[in-house]
Write an enzyme that holds these catalytic residues in place. Sequence first.
Site, PDB file in Angstrom:
ATOM      1  N   ARG A   1       5.121 -12.716   9.751  1.00  0.00           N
ATOM      2  CA  ARG A   1       5.642 -11.346   9.803  1.00  0.00           C
ATOM      3  C   ARG A   1       6.978 -11.115  10.341  1.00  0.00           C
ATOM      4  NH1 ARG A   1       2.249  -7.056   8.891  1.00  0.00           N
ATOM      5  NH2 ARG A   1       3.554  -5.596   9.783  1.00  0.00           N
TER       6      ARG A   1
ATOM      7  N   LYS B   1       4.602   0.763   9.229  1.00  0.00           N
ATOM      8  CA  LYS B   1       4.569   2.123   8.583  1.00  0.00           C
ATOM      9  C   LYS B   1       4.053   3.344   9.596  1.00  0.00           C
ATOM     10  CE  LYS B   1       2.917   0.399   5.020  1.00  0.00           C
ATOM     11  NZ  LYS B   1       2.376  -0.323   3.523  1.00  0.00           N
TER      12      LYS B   1
ATOM     13  N   GLU C   1       0.911  -1.118  -0.016  1.00  0.00           N
ATOM     14  CA  GLU C   1      -0.039   0.055  -0.074  1.00  0.00           C
ATOM     15  C   GLU C   1       0.891   1.418  -0.084  1.00  0.00           C
ATOM     16  OE1 GLU C   1      -2.566  -0.170   3.309  1.00  0.00           O
ATOM     17  OE2 GLU C   1      -3.504   1.767   2.898  1.00  0.00           O
TER      18      GLU C   1
HETATM   19  P1  ATP Z   1       2.876  -2.051   8.026  1.00  0.00           P
HETATM   20  O1  ATP Z   1       2.261  -2.862   8.900  1.00  0.00           O
HETATM   21  O2  ATP Z   1       4.327  -1.760   8.220  1.00  0.00           O
HETATM   22  O3  ATP Z   1       1.898  -0.743   7.666  1.00  0.00           O
HETATM   23  P2  ATP Z   1       1.373  -3.261   5.771  1.00  0.00           P
HETATM   24  O4  ATP Z   1       1.312  -4.873   6.074  1.00  0.00           O
HETATM   25  O5  ATP Z   1       0.558  -2.612   6.053  1.00  0.00           O
HETATM   26  O6  ATP Z   1       2.774  -2.981   6.751  1.00  0.00           O
HETATM   27  P3  ATP Z   1       1.628  -3.360   3.167  1.00  0.00           P
HETATM   28  O7  ATP Z   1       2.136  -2.256   2.228  1.00  0.00           O
HETATM   29  O8  ATP Z   1       0.212  -3.908   3.130  1.00  0.00           O
HETATM   30  O9  ATP Z   1       2.121  -3.175   4.558  1.00  0.00           O
HETATM   31  O10 ATP Z   1       2.599  -4.556   2.826  1.00  0.00           O
HETATM   32  C1  ATP Z   1       2.887  -5.367   1.687  1.00  0.00           C
HETATM   33  C2  ATP Z   1       3.230  -6.578   1.740  1.00  0.00           C
HETATM   34  O11 ATP Z   1       4.395  -6.782   2.763  1.00  0.00           O
HETATM   35  C3  ATP Z   1       2.235  -7.363   2.397  1.00  0.00           C
HETATM   36  O12 ATP Z   1       1.893  -8.583   1.569  1.00  0.00           O
HETATM   37  C4  ATP Z   1       2.491  -7.506   3.762  1.00  0.00           C
HETATM   38  O13 ATP Z   1       1.980  -9.035   4.228  1.00  0.00           O
HETATM   39  C5  ATP Z   1       4.112  -7.774   3.714  1.00  0.00           C
HETATM   40  N1  ATP Z   1       4.551  -7.203   4.893  1.00  0.00           N
HETATM   41  C6  ATP Z   1       4.484  -5.848   5.758  1.00  0.00           C
HETATM   42  N2  ATP Z   1       5.218  -6.021   6.580  1.00  0.00           N
HETATM   43  C7  ATP Z   1       5.860  -7.104   6.898  1.00  0.00           C
HETATM   44  C8  ATP Z   1       6.777  -7.754   7.715  1.00  0.00           C
HETATM   45  N3  ATP Z   1       7.070  -7.042   8.957  1.00  0.00           N
HETATM   46  N4  ATP Z   1       7.204  -9.156   7.387  1.00  0.00           N
HETATM   47  C9  ATP Z   1       6.976  -9.564   6.581  1.00  0.00           C
HETATM   48  N5  ATP Z   1       6.014  -9.330   5.476  1.00  0.00           N
HETATM   49  C10 ATP Z   1       5.496  -8.075   5.804  1.00  0.00           C
HETATM   50 MG    MG Z   2      -1.358  -3.375   5.114  1.00  0.00          MG
END
Ligand code: ATP
Ligand code: MG
Length: 573
Positions: A272, A282, A47
């Site tokens: 994660r 983020k 995102e």
């Molecule tokens: P955040 O929690 O940091 O805001 P998010 O999951 O909202 O992260 P996205 O932009 O939706 O961020 O993530 C893109 C991809 O990266 C998704 O498939 C998510 O599952 C993966 N991802 C995000 N954070 C992690 C993490 N800590 N470990 C592994 N994969 C991750």
């Molecule tokens: Mg997300």
Amino acid sequence: MSMDVENKDSLDKTEAPRPSNFIRDIIIQDNQTGKFAGKVRTRFPPEPNGYLHIGHAKSICLNFGLAAEFGGECNLRFDDTNPCKEETEYVESIIEDVRWLGFDWGNNLFYASDYFDQLYQWAVDLIRKGKAYVCDLTAEQVREYRGTPTEPGKESPYRNRSVEENLDLFERMRAGEFPDGTRTLRSKIDMASPNFNMRDPVMYRILHADHHRTGGKWCIYPMYDFTHGESDSIEGITHSICTLEFEDHRPLYDWYVEQLGIHHPQQIEFDRLNLTNTVLSKRKLLMLVEKGFVSGWDDPRMPTISGFRRRGYSPEAIRLFCSRIGVSKTNGIVEFGFLEHCLREDLNARSPRVMAVLDPIRLVVENYPDDQVEEMEAVNNPEDASQGTRKAPFSKVLYIERDDFREDPPKQYFRLAPGREVRLRYAYLVTCTGVVKDAVTGEVVEVRCKYDPETRGGNAPDGRRVKSTIHWVSAPHAVDFEVRLYEDLLRQKGDEDEDTGSNDFLSTINPHSLEVRAGKIEPHAKGAAPLTRYQFERIGYFCVDKDSTPDKLVINRTVTLRDTWAKIEKKGG
Ligand code: ATP
Ligand code: MG
């Protein structure tokens, strides 16, 4: 042909052998049963509401890695459903970071916002099928009606509107007749489901806001949960790999594609990444930026890809780390020291050595001719002969580390002290003859010594030994530089598995995470470009910062030489 084989070999050396993992096993099985006709198509779906962090790198390596391994493709798709928090700056940084990590999506760059028309059409289809309805409850009422984990929810009074009325209202929502938050489109599933995600989740909300790609075209926007799975379906994703917190969303994603009768990707969840001494969310990283705890998303203390890059990490080191941590079905916390361990392994092989003094004190060689300068031959990388040698100028006045001299040395201290002989790296053996002190403070301001001209290169013809070798730079030739020494950003052990919305982490910020000093470095480093990496002999790995100019050299400490993780491994083994 032989080129390919060579490349493959060198890749195998830097990338650890691929550990077996359950996701690969699922793909192998699917390929055997012909579930997706042997195809593998994955995607990395960020995102664009922040910069990528090392947790994202894990997902990137996994998705691109599996696609490459099985001869498939991996899409880069922006899940850009929230016009309020998303910006082009984030899109651009994400593209740069994924590329820097070494991955290539070819022509497969997509945006969920490109599917807004299709999603709208599918929403209309679900209304026609009696599977979706326009609801007039406010956000707060929707929450109240949802029930609790132990009690079923209550059905919305608008749940049984006719298809005609729903079509009409949804059309008018789109036309902009209603203010934000007054109505939503909800799926009609089951208010008594034990899974909250199935209690008539919202599909569309009214939001009179411009989108970074679609501009003012829409005033209703699809929810992430109604967009993500459908986007995967549109792109023909076979294995939709995501983090564990989406396990409970899988039944909903399955429900949508089944109701719509469209391609059904297989969702697979993994753990994660959580790291000690930092946060990987983020929202929290944005807070650190906005509140000024760091200088920006690419501050070298940030666990972002851009922060690590600026600090001097290599993409190879990050890939090595991601490959070694593997994937599992339970969330845990990885030691930051393990990331640094992987980093040192990679930097050791690639970083040219240079001598730099971070806390300089003058060392005067009393018996060295006043105007003489010798060029000492120094090895650039003992791990890699192809990196060659360089000339380090030696003269009567040098700088050494303040800590490499003690007037009154403790027992186990073998470096310079009155009457003691040590080796100056690549140069001569010198014996300390005394010190000069500040008349007022009594502080040592200069160390004096004499050299043995017979020991050029650092070895005595009579075979006598010294217990220590120290580094130095020639004072008249040295280049001044600003060195930025970093420590842990946070003192806490680690973060929650998932962002719970708490801001407790702010109280664990390490106020000493950045120390700035004035150092002296070999003239060799003069004018070095940003991102140039070095190993400072005996000190650590360093990298020229982007703040550097031809007139002012600024260098970041990437990581120290001391590898506590290697010690742990040795003890354990
Ligand atoms: P955040 O929690 O940091 O805001 P998010 O999951 O909202 O992260 P996205 O932009 O939706 O961020 O993530 C893109 C991809 O990266 C998704 O498939 C998510 O599952 C993966 N991802 C995000 N954070 C992690 C993490 N800590 N470990 C592994 N994969 C991750
Ligand atoms: Mg997300």
